[in-house]
Structures are given as structure tokens and as C-alpha cells.
Design a protein around this motif. Structure first.
Motif: not given
Ligand SMILES: [Mg+2]
Ligand SMILES: Nc1ncnc2c1ncn2[C@@H]1O[C@H](COP(=O)(O)OP(=O)(O)OP(=O)(O)O)[C@@H](O)[C@H]1O
Lengths: 239, 326
Positions: A45, A87, A163-164
Motif C-alpha cells: 500500500t 485498499q 490495492d487488494e
Molecule cells: Mg496494504
């Protein structure tokens, strides 16, 4: 010579005095999908935040299609064509679905393809269309993730950072998100995908970068990893 | 008699609530977007009242005076935001190049000019330093107060209400203070305009997005620093207009700023920073508590005012309609 869509070299990032990223470097080819893997707290991140300009790197360079962008403000980086699906999704929770998309709309960049619009976002996420007037904070997790992706697309990115996107979603929603990512890639969008879900990443990625405690521990083609399980075991531990 | 008391107090409360809305709506938006209380906001209100006074005694129409006073304070707000709270390198660079061209170069101070350029390039101002920014607004409020004292002396100045509105309205044997009704009306119109701006335009949605998640808003390409300036312009203008409108009720006097600022703070704590609805409801709640507190239990007026604030802070730290955690 083909320019890379995104190139990082020698990136050092800090939170205050704590040195989190150490000489991170990788390149994303146009139209490719780069999977960025790493354990919790590895710095994935932080890496996205640095590319987006939320965090200014102390050293190193970031280039978007050859143009240096390190040190620019986030709004200028977004306007140059890097958009982020963050994220935790980070919706504008008091805004409606429609407003979330509206405020993030940016003009098509030179060299960009067909522009994104409400209609096109609703085409790939029909469930959002039924909820245009609903406040984002009241959407389900999966719907919020779709909205986060739609919001990033409204910026007409040349490079999309994710991000994820599968974090905390039910398996069938993860599969749906995976199909969407594949579709975006098929349209020629250059994508950096941060994931904990290794299978999803290996299915989608052309290239893989693994970071470990803020350093690049592995960088290579995705099919290399598919063949050699030891790399995964060594750098990511057992999942 | 009893009926007349309630009518007057109620009207005083809603009129005062309207004034508070003019003051605290901008205060709240600034607080929500910038995460800092603009401690100069009471000063903006007072300055508006004094400017209104000076315009009125020169025979300017009341409503024109309110508009001009508001705009003047609004411009001051922009200057403070652009030059003091968020000095932009671009403006400094322009000033620097100007000085360079008219002073340093003609005098042949080549080295000085280089040092000056280097200084500006490295200049970070108060970016990201929120405590510094708050202290800066406090400093501005002191300066505004002192300048007002210098220009308008320490004597209270009474702003005349528009002549047509000075006579009370008589309805059903009761008298209603006309001017206060009109103040309420103006505040309601301002509230409606602000509502449309915030809820029905892209600009308003961008401001709300910035209140929700400022960093992510920037990451979506929203020019948040421009929004800061717009919100400051809006907030200062409304406070300035509020000052002129409030003049005939409250007078302009040294200390008007520090009398009003805590009330705006209470409104924002009750309503939640960055929430227009919160500022609206909070303003009228405080308007009633303040007026009836003074009328009914003068010794406990401040207790009546601050108790709800303490309760909200304890149990609802984001305010009744809160958007931002204070
Ligand atoms: Mg992260
Ligand atoms: N705002 C912050 N201030 C200080 N340290 C931070 C901050 N955010 C993250 N860190 C630290 O930086 C390191 C990298 O964090 P980062 O969030 O980039 O990891 P990540 O790879 O994204 O992990 P995850 O998979 O859990 O999301 C961690 O050690 C973390 O504790």
C-alpha cells in the motif's frame, strides 16, 4: 523503443522517520497486468500511495509513459492518468453512487482510448445502475468495491492501480471482480494489481513483483512462478 | 403580556439562529474540509458589522451595504487563505519574480536574486501543519480586532435597520419585530442557496467528497486546494453579510468577535463539522438555548448553552449530523 506505461526506480519512502520502501523498482509494460505480492505490512500500500503522490518519495523516480511524475501532487498525478482503487475502498460515503462517479470524472488523456462514462461503468457493473441515488456508505462491500473501481475508471486512467480489490469479499464477488479486471486488461488498460489472493493474481498477471519488508524480493514473469512453487513458498510463506 | 413575551423571545431566538447560521455554515464547511477551526471567523463577522456601519452612515442602502460588506470580508478571507494559511508557491514565485525584475536585477544584486529564488523553491509554508494553521487564524483574529479598534474606536456603534422595517408588525393584538423576521427570511434564503450549491452542483459534491476523504478526493483529481479558497470565500462572505445583518440587533463593538466565535464552535460541535444540515439545526438550537437561557435563567445561561455541547462531545463526538471526527 517502446516506453513503459509505468516505471519505478530506486524509490525510498518514509513515514516520518520510519523507512518503509527501500529502492523499489519495477516496470509495467503498456497493456500488461503486473501483480504486486507481499506479506502483510510488506509495503504494498505504501508503494501505491507513493505512486499516487499521497506520500512523496525521498529518492527515486517514477515515470508514466516516460514522463516523470514523482513529487507531483495527487490531483496532478490523477490528471496525468494514474487512478487508484484504494485498499479499503475509501468511498465518499455521504455521496450517492452517481455523485461518487461524477466528482471523479476526468478528461480523456492523449493516447488514451475510448472515454469512460456513467453508461459504460453501469454496463460493466449493472448492480450500480440500480443504486445510482443510494448513498455510497450504505452499499454492500461488493458494491462498494465495484463503485471504487468505477470511480477510478471515470478518471480515464492510462495506468490503473488496484490495492487488494478482493479483500473481504465473498468468493462469487471475488470471481466477478476478477472477470472485470480481465475485461479491463483485454481492453488494453495497463494495470498494477496488489493482492493477497495469489491464485487470482497468477490467473490475471503477465508479470509478478514480490516485495518483502519494503524491498523487491522477486521480479519476473507470472508463468515462472506458476511452474516454480518454491518462489511463492520462499517469499510469501504459506497461505 | 405572557403571550407577547413568548412571541418576542421566540422571534429573537430564530432571528439569532439565522445570524448564527450565516456565521457557522461557512465555519463548519471550512472546518470539515480543512480540518481546522478558523478562529478568525468571529472577526469576519465583526468586521462585516463595522463595514456595514461605515457604509450605512454614508447613506448606502442597507441591502447594498450588506452585500458590499460581505464581499469585502469575503475577499479578505481569500487573501488570508491564499497568502497565510496555504501560501501557494505559484503566487510567491510571481511576487519573487516581480521583486527580482524591479529591484534585485536593476540594482545588480545577482547573488541576492538567486538566494531569493532558492528560498521560494524550498518554501513549504504551513502545508500539512494544522496546528500552525489554527494559530495563524488566531493571529489573524487578533489583527482584525486591533484594526477594528483603531478604525472604529472602542465605542459601540449602532447600525440603523432599514427604515421600512423599523416599525413592528401588529397581528392579532400582538406586535412582531419586523426586522428580525426579515433577518430570519434572509438566513433561510441563504440556507436554501447553500443547500442547492452543496447538494445539486458538481462543485458542491466535490466539497463534500473532500470532507469525506480529502486525500482520496485529491487522488481522484479533485483540485482540493482550489476548494479551500472557494470555501473560505463563501464562509467569509456569509459571515460578513451576517455581521451587517446582525448589526441592528447586536451592535458593532469590540468583543463582538469573541462573543460570536464560541457560539459558532458550539454549533459545529452539535451539528458536526462539514455538515450543512448540522449547521442549520445547530444554529437554531443554539439560538433558542442562548435567548431563552438569558431570558429565563440569566445566571445559568452559559450552563444551558454549554451543557448540550458537553453531552454531544461525550456521547456523539461526530455531532448530530457529523461527517468529520473532530
Ligand atoms: Mg496494504
Ligand atoms: N501511516 C503510517 N504511518 C506509519 N507507518 C505506517 C503507516 N502506514 C503503514 N505503515 C507501516 O509501513 C509498513 C508497510 O505498510 P503497508 O500498509 O504498505 O503494507 P501492505 O503491504 O499494504 O500490507 P497489507 O497487506 O496488510 O495491506 C508497515 O510496517 C506499516 O506498519
Amino acid at each position: 523503443m517502446a516506453t513503459e506505461a509505468l516505471a519505478l526506480s530506486g524509490i525510498d519512502s518514509y513515514y516520518g522517520d520510519s523507512h518503509v520502501l527501500h529502492e523499489i523498482g519495477f516496470t509495467l509494460q503498456p497493456g500488461h497486468l503486473l501483480g504486486l505480492l507481499g506479506r502483510n505490512g510488506a509495503g504494498k500500500t505504501t508503494c501505491m500511495n507513493t505512486i499516487m503522490g499521497f506520500l512523496k518519495p525521498r529518492n527515486g523516480a517514477i515515470a508514466l509513459f516516460g514522463e516523470p511524475v514523482a513529487g507531483l501532487t495527487p490531483e496532478n498525478i490523477a490528471r496525468k492518468g494514474i487512478c487508484l482503487v484504494p485498499q479499503g475502498r475509501r468511498m465518499f460515503r455521504t455521496l450517492t453512487v452517481q455523485e461518487n462517479l461524477m466528482v471523479a470524472a476526468l478528461p480523456v488523456k492523449q493516447g488514451g482510448r475510448r472515454g469512460w462514462s456513467f453508461e459504460r461503468v453501469f454496463e460493466i457493473f449493472p448492480r450500480l445502475k440500480e443504486r445510482t441515488a443510494q448513498v455510497a456508505g450504505s452499499l454492500s462491500g461488493g458494491e462498494q468495491q465495484m463503485l471504487a473501481i468505477g470511480r477510478a475508471l471515470m478518471g480515464n486512467p492510462r495506468v490503473l492501480l488496484m490495492d487488494e480489490p478482493s479483500e473481504g469479499l465473498a468468493p462469487q464477488i471475488v470471481a466477478e471482480v476478477g472477470r472485470t479486471i480481465a475485461q479491463l486488461k483485454a481492453e488494453g488498460l495497463s494495470i498494477v494489481l496488489v493482492e493477497q489472493n495469489i491464485k487470482l493474481t497468477l490467473d490475471l498477471a503477465d508479470d509478478i513483483v514480490i516485495i518483502n519488508t519494503g524491498r523487491v524480493a522477486f521480479s519476473g514473469r507470472a508463468d515462472q512462478i506458476k511452474i516454480d512453487d518454491a518462489i511463492v513458498a520462499q517469499h510469501l510463506g504459506v497461505f | 403580556m405572557q403571550g407577547q413575551f413568548w412571541i418576542i423571545q421566540t422571534l429573537n431566538s430564530v432571528a439569532f439562529g439565522g445570524l448564527l447560521f450565516m456565521l457557522s455554515s461557512g465555519f463548519s464547511l471550512i472546518f470539515g474540509l480543512m480540518r481546522i477551526p478558523n478562529l478568525a471567523h468571529g472577526g469576519f463577522f465583526m468586521l462585516g458589522a463595522y463595514l456595514g456601519y461605515s457604509l450605512l452612515i454614508r447613506g448606502v442602502n442597507f441591502w447594498v451595504a450588506a452585500l458590499l460588506g460581505g464581499l469585502a470580508v469575503g475577499l479578505l478571507g481569500v487573501v488570508i487563505e491564499r497568502f497565510i494559511i496555504h501560501p501557494s508557491n505559484r503566487i510567491l514565485l510571481a511576487i519573487g519574480s516581480f521583486l527580482d525584475a524591479v529591484i534585485f536585477r536593476p540594482l545588480g544584486l545577482r547573488a541576492f536574486s538567486g538566494a531569493w529564488r532558492g528560498m521560494i523553491a524550498r518554501f513549504r509554508g504551513l502545508a500539512g501543519n494544522e496546528q500552525g494553521q489554527v494559530l495563524m487564524t488566531l493571529g489573524v483574529s487578533f489583527i482584525v480586532a486591533d484594526v477594528c479598534l483603531l478604525i472604529w474606536t472602542g465605542d459601540p456603534m449602532t447600525l440603523p435597520a432599514p427604515p421600512a422595517l423599523r416599525r413592528p408588525l401588529f397581528i392579532g393584538g400582538y406586535s412582531f419585530p419586523t426586522y428580525r423576521l426579515v433577518v430570519l427570511g434572509v438566513a433561510l434564503v441563504a440556507a436554501a442557496c447553500l443547500y442547492l450549491l452543496m447538494e445539486r452542483t458538481r462543485l458542491g459534491a466535490m466539497i463534500r467528497a473532500g470532507v469525506d476523504d480529502r486525500e482520496m478526493a485529491r487522488g481522484c483529481g479533485i483540485p482540493v486546494s482550489r476548494l479551500f479558497t472557494i470555501v473560505f470565500l463563501l464562509g467569509a462572505t456569509l459571515a460578513g453579510i451576517g455581521g451587517v445583518l446582525g448589526g441592528p440587533i447586536l451592535n458593532a463593538y469590540p468583543g463582538l468577535d469573541t462573543d460570536m466565535l464560541p457560539l459558532a464552535l458550539i454549533v459545529v460541535i452539535l451539528g458536526g463539522a462539514g455538515s450543512l444540515l448540522g449547521a442549520f439545526v445547530g444554529s437554531f438550537v443554539v439560538g433558542f438555548l442562548y435567548n431563552f437561557g438569558i431570558a429565563l435563567v440569566p445566571d445559568l445561561a452559559y450552563f444551558v448553552l454549554f451543557l448540550p455541547m458537553v453531552l454531544v462531545l461525550m456521547f456523539l463526538p461526530q455531532g448530530l449530523f457529523g461527517r468529520v471526527q473532530l
